[in-house]
Motif scaffolding. Structure first.
Motif, PDB file in Angstrom:
ATOM      1  N   ARG A   5      -6.951  -4.696  -4.865  1.00  0.00           N
ATOM      2  CA  ARG A   5      -6.162  -5.053  -3.678  1.00  0.00           C
ATOM      3  C   ARG A   5      -4.671  -4.878  -3.935  1.00  0.00           C
ATOM      4  O   ARG A   5      -3.931  -4.450  -3.054  1.00  0.00           O
ATOM      5  CB  ARG A   5      -6.470  -6.493  -3.284  1.00  0.00           C
ATOM      6  N   GLY A  38      -1.479   6.959   3.203  1.00  0.00           N
ATOM      7  CA  GLY A  38      -2.777   7.566   2.949  1.00  0.00           C
ATOM      8  C   GLY A  38      -3.742   6.641   2.218  1.00  0.00           C
ATOM      9  O   GLY A  38      -4.833   7.037   1.860  1.00  0.00           O
ATOM     10  N   ASP A  39      -3.325   5.394   1.969  1.00  0.00           N
ATOM     11  CA  ASP A  39      -4.177   4.445   1.274  1.00  0.00           C
ATOM     12  C   ASP A  39      -5.357   4.085   2.160  1.00  0.00           C
ATOM     13  O   ASP A  39      -5.337   4.273   3.367  1.00  0.00           O
ATOM     14  CB  ASP A  39      -3.370   3.201   0.925  1.00  0.00           C
ATOM     15  N   ASP A  40      -6.391   3.538   1.564  1.00  0.00           N
ATOM     16  CA  ASP A  40      -7.605   3.169   2.277  1.00  0.00           C
ATOM     17  C   ASP A  40      -7.551   1.681   2.639  1.00  0.00           C
ATOM     18  O   ASP A  40      -7.852   0.828   1.806  1.00  0.00           O
ATOM     19  CB  ASP A  40      -8.816   3.473   1.396  1.00  0.00           C
ATOM     20  N   PRO A  41      -7.178   1.350   3.876  1.00  0.00           N
ATOM     21  CA  PRO A  41      -7.063  -0.063   4.246  1.00  0.00           C
ATOM     22  C   PRO A  41      -8.401  -0.801   4.200  1.00  0.00           C
ATOM     23  O   PRO A  41      -8.445  -1.992   3.936  1.00  0.00           O
ATOM     24  CB  PRO A  41      -6.488  -0.038   5.658  1.00  0.00           C
ATOM     25  N   GLU A  42      -9.505  -0.088   4.421  1.00  0.00           N
ATOM     26  CA  GLU A  42     -10.817  -0.734   4.357  1.00  0.00           C
ATOM     27  C   GLU A  42     -11.127  -1.203   2.937  1.00  0.00           C
ATOM     28  O   GLU A  42     -11.734  -2.251   2.740  1.00  0.00           O
ATOM     29  CB  GLU A  42     -11.930   0.204   4.844  1.00  0.00           C
ATOM     30  N   LEU A  43     -10.704  -0.418   1.943  1.00  0.00           N
ATOM     31  CA  LEU A  43     -10.911  -0.813   0.548  1.00  0.00           C
ATOM     32  C   LEU A  43     -10.123  -2.078   0.238  1.00  0.00           C
ATOM     33  O   LEU A  43     -10.642  -3.006  -0.375  1.00  0.00           O
ATOM     34  CB  LEU A  43     -10.499   0.310  -0.398  1.00  0.00           C
ATOM     35  N   ARG A  44      -8.888  -2.139   0.681  1.00  0.00           N
ATOM     36  CA  ARG A  44      -8.081  -3.343   0.449  1.00  0.00           C
ATOM     37  C   ARG A  44      -8.669  -4.550   1.174  1.00  0.00           C
ATOM     38  O   ARG A  44      -8.676  -5.655   0.640  1.00  0.00           O
ATOM     39  CB  ARG A  44      -6.643  -3.112   0.888  1.00  0.00           C
ATOM     40  N   GLU A  45      -9.175  -4.354   2.371  1.00  0.00           N
ATOM     41  CA  GLU A  45      -9.777  -5.446   3.128  1.00  0.00           C
ATOM     42  C   GLU A  45     -11.030  -5.966   2.415  1.00  0.00           C
ATOM     43  O   GLU A  45     -11.222  -7.169   2.274  1.00  0.00           O
ATOM     44  CB  GLU A  45     -10.132  -4.964   4.528  1.00  0.00           C
ATOM     45  N   ARG A  46     -11.880  -5.055   1.957  1.00  0.00           N
ATOM     46  CA  ARG A  46     -13.080  -5.463   1.230  1.00  0.00           C
ATOM     47  C   ARG A  46     -12.697  -6.156  -0.077  1.00  0.00           C
ATOM     48  O   ARG A  46     -13.295  -7.157  -0.455  1.00  0.00           O
ATOM     49  CB  ARG A  46     -13.975  -4.265   0.953  1.00  0.00           C
ATOM     50  N   GLY A  83       0.825  -1.192   0.000  1.00  0.00           N
ATOM     51  CA  GLY A  83       0.000   0.000   0.000  1.00  0.00           C
ATOM     52  C   GLY A  83       0.858   1.239   0.000  1.00  0.00           C
ATOM     53  O   GLY A  83       2.067   1.166   0.093  1.00  0.00           O
TER      54      GLY A  83
END
Length: 78
Positions: free
Chosen positions: A35, A6-14, A3
């Motif tokens: 991802r 400032g990346d969106d960890p929730e987006l990667r998790e989803r 990542g």
């Protein structure tokens, strides 16, 4: 998972979850590419080429427009 700051960890998790459970191979491929995205041109081209079902070297202007619409559709399904 790779990542950027400032990346969106929730987006990667989803995306990780979706890439394994939907049964829709195209949506799972989209999620897998989300991802693994890193902000590079290759990463973005990978997402767009999946959406338009064509490698970047074969794109026309209309393919780019079609890919953007297809990404919007995939995003809604995501």
């Amino acid at each position: 998972i790779d990542g950027r700051a400032g990346d969106d960890p929730e987006l990667r998790e989803r995306a990780e979850y979706i890439s394994k459970v939907t049964g829709d191979l195209r949506l799972e491929g989209f999620a897998a590419r989300l991802r693994k995205r890193d902000g590079s041109t290759n990463s973005i081209e990978g997402i767009l080429s999946l959406a338009v079902n064509k490698p970047p070297r074969d794109w026309t202007d209309l393919d780019v427009d079609a890919a953007l619409v297809a990404v919007a559709d995939l995003s809604l399904a995501f």
